[in-house]
Design a protein around this motif. Sequence first.
Motif, PDB file in Angstrom:
ATOM      1  N   LYS A  27      18.928  25.531 113.631  1.00  0.00           N
ATOM      2  CA  LYS A  27      20.244  25.597 112.995  1.00  0.00           C
ATOM      3  C   LYS A  27      20.150  25.460 111.491  1.00  0.00           C
ATOM      4  N   SER A  28      19.097  24.796 111.005  1.00  0.00           N
ATOM      5  CA  SER A  28      18.954  24.639 109.560  1.00  0.00           C
ATOM      6  C   SER A  28      18.119  25.760 108.943  1.00  0.00           C
ATOM      7  N   CYS A  29      17.698  26.721 109.736  1.00  0.00           N
ATOM      8  CA  CYS A  29      16.958  27.874 109.213  1.00  0.00           C
ATOM      9  C   CYS A  29      17.938  28.989 108.856  1.00  0.00           C
ATOM     10  N   VAL A  30      17.493  29.870 107.993  1.00  0.00           N
ATOM     11  CA  VAL A  30      18.333  31.004 107.605  1.00  0.00           C
ATOM     12  C   VAL A  30      18.521  31.903 108.819  1.00  0.00           C
ATOM     13  N   ASN A  31      19.771  32.138 109.182  1.00  0.00           N
ATOM     14  CA  ASN A  31      20.033  33.031 110.301  1.00  0.00           C
ATOM     15  C   ASN A  31      21.288  33.882 110.109  1.00  0.00           C
ATOM     16  N   LYS A  32      21.909  33.767 108.946  1.00  0.00           N
ATOM     17  CA  LYS A  32      23.084  34.595 108.639  1.00  0.00           C
ATOM     18  C   LYS A  32      22.866  35.227 107.270  1.00  0.00           C
ATOM     19  N   ILE A  33      22.799  36.546 107.242  1.00  0.00           N
ATOM     20  CA  ILE A  33      22.570  37.264 105.988  1.00  0.00           C
ATOM     21  C   ILE A  33      23.557  38.423 105.925  1.00  0.00           C
ATOM     22  N   ALA A  34      24.148  38.597 104.760  1.00  0.00           N
ATOM     23  CA  ALA A  34      25.018  39.748 104.526  1.00  0.00           C
ATOM     24  C   ALA A  34      24.710  40.280 103.133  1.00  0.00           C
ATOM     25  N   ILE A  35      24.751  41.583 103.001  1.00  0.00           N
ATOM     26  CA  ILE A  35      24.465  42.213 101.706  1.00  0.00           C
ATOM     27  C   ILE A  35      25.493  43.302 101.435  1.00  0.00           C
ATOM     28  N   MET A  36      25.779  43.460 100.136  1.00  0.00           N
ATOM     29  CA  MET A  36      26.711  44.509  99.714  1.00  0.00           C
ATOM     30  C   MET A  36      26.200  45.095  98.405  1.00  0.00           C
ATOM     31  N   ARG A  37      26.073  46.401  98.378  1.00  0.00           N
ATOM     32  CA  ARG A  37      25.699  47.089  97.135  1.00  0.00           C
ATOM     33  C   ARG A  37      26.971  47.724  96.565  1.00  0.00           C
ATOM     34  N   TYR A  38      27.073  47.705  95.246  1.00  0.00           N
ATOM     35  CA  TYR A  38      28.275  48.255  94.627  1.00  0.00           C
ATOM     36  C   TYR A  38      27.972  48.659  93.189  1.00  0.00           C
ATOM     37  N   LYS A  39      28.931  49.373  92.620  1.00  0.00           N
ATOM     38  CA  LYS A  39      28.835  49.807  91.238  1.00  0.00           C
ATOM     39  C   LYS A  39      29.656  48.820  90.410  1.00  0.00           C
ATOM     40  N   ALA A  40      28.977  48.020  89.585  1.00  0.00           N
ATOM     41  CA  ALA A  40      29.672  46.997  88.799  1.00  0.00           C
ATOM     42  C   ALA A  40      30.413  47.597  87.605  1.00  0.00           C
ATOM     43  N   PHE A  41      29.871  48.657  87.030  1.00  0.00           N
ATOM     44  CA  PHE A  41      30.471  49.290  85.857  1.00  0.00           C
ATOM     45  C   PHE A  41      30.588  50.782  86.110  1.00  0.00           C
ATOM     46  N   GLU A  42      31.616  51.383  85.524  1.00  0.00           N
ATOM     47  CA  GLU A  42      31.885  52.802  85.746  1.00  0.00           C
ATOM     48  C   GLU A  42      30.835  53.707  85.108  1.00  0.00           C
ATOM     49  N   ASP A  43      30.197  53.259  84.031  1.00  0.00           N
ATOM     50  CA  ASP A  43      29.246  54.133  83.339  1.00  0.00           C
ATOM     51  C   ASP A  43      27.847  54.119  83.979  1.00  0.00           C
ATOM     52  N   VAL A  44      27.682  53.348  85.068  1.00  0.00           N
ATOM     53  CA  VAL A  44      26.398  53.309  85.776  1.00  0.00           C
ATOM     54  C   VAL A  44      26.472  54.318  86.912  1.00  0.00           C
ATOM     55  N   GLY A  45      25.416  55.090  87.083  1.00  0.00           N
ATOM     56  CA  GLY A  45      25.457  56.213  88.009  1.00  0.00           C
ATOM     57  C   GLY A  45      25.393  55.879  89.482  1.00  0.00           C
ATOM     58  N   SER A  46      24.906  54.743  89.881  1.00  0.00           N
ATOM     59  CA  SER A  46      24.695  54.488  91.299  1.00  0.00           C
ATOM     60  C   SER A  46      25.083  53.047  91.651  1.00  0.00           C
ATOM     61  N   ASP A  47      25.013  52.719  92.947  1.00  0.00           N
ATOM     62  CA  ASP A  47      25.308  51.368  93.416  1.00  0.00           C
ATOM     63  C   ASP A  47      24.080  50.488  93.218  1.00  0.00           C
ATOM     64  N   LEU A  48      23.839  50.073  91.979  1.00  0.00           N
ATOM     65  CA  LEU A  48      22.641  49.297  91.674  1.00  0.00           C
ATOM     66  C   LEU A  48      22.901  47.798  91.632  1.00  0.00           C
ATOM     67  N   SER A  49      24.151  47.387  91.600  1.00  0.00           N
ATOM     68  CA  SER A  49      24.474  45.963  91.643  1.00  0.00           C
ATOM     69  C   SER A  49      24.562  45.534  93.104  1.00  0.00           C
ATOM     70  N   PHE A  50      24.357  44.245  93.364  1.00  0.00           N
ATOM     71  CA  PHE A  50      24.357  43.767  94.741  1.00  0.00           C
ATOM     72  C   PHE A  50      24.802  42.317  94.803  1.00  0.00           C
ATOM     73  N   SER A  51      25.237  41.922  95.984  1.00  0.00           N
ATOM     74  CA  SER A  51      25.509  40.518  96.305  1.00  0.00           C
ATOM     75  C   SER A  51      24.942  40.266  97.698  1.00  0.00           C
ATOM     76  N   ILE A  52      24.213  39.156  97.832  1.00  0.00           N
ATOM     77  CA  ILE A  52      23.605  38.785  99.110  1.00  0.00           C
ATOM     78  C   ILE A  52      24.004  37.343  99.426  1.00  0.00           C
ATOM     79  N   ALA A  53      24.486  37.122 100.627  1.00  0.00           N
ATOM     80  CA  ALA A  53      24.757  35.761 101.106  1.00  0.00           C
ATOM     81  C   ALA A  53      23.679  35.417 102.129  1.00  0.00           C
ATOM     82  N   ILE A  54      23.013  34.280 101.924  1.00  0.00           N
ATOM     83  CA  ILE A  54      21.957  33.808 102.823  1.00  0.00           C
ATOM     84  C   ILE A  54      22.358  32.415 103.291  1.00  0.00           C
TER      85      ILE A  54
END
Length: 165
Positions: free
Chosen positions: A89-116
């Motif tokens: 129960k104290s080990c990592v067992n829930k992970i979620a990730i999301m990639r997104y475009k933080a700024f309009e002038d960036v061409g791709s979804d290079l920013s990310f957020s990960i919950a561990i």
Amino acid sequence: MENILNIINEYSSFIIIGLLIITILLFIVVISLYSSVNKLEKKYRRLMRGSNNKNLEELIASKLEEIDKSMKASEEALNKYEDLKEEMKSCVNKIAIMRYKAFEDVGSDLSFSIAILDSYNDGIILTGIYSRQDSRTYAKPVDKGISRYELSEEETYVLNEAINK
């Protein structure tokens, strides 16, 4: 006494037939009992086969000891399982990730957020913000599903995703 002898003489044929019927019935009973004894003897021979002249009681006692050892080993395994279950129960067992475009002038979804997170919803949120000039990474601790730092929309999304797994 003569009366009895006369009655016996008079009904002797019936008495003989009755005794003959009783004898035949007893003979049938003896045959069925003999058959039952043979079946029982076969079962006894099968039971005693392979015991290598060991006392059957000793053989049963040794098997009971093996069963006791197996039960103890099984209980130990169950206890270890419960300990590991608690530890996991104290080990990592829930992970979620999301990639997104933080700024309009960036061409791709290079920013990310990960919950561990672990089973108690403790862990971290890692966020990487990519722009054309630089890239930044942030780590925010999570305690029981709540971060003491303000979370962005994307970070809130991945935190909720991980908690719901």
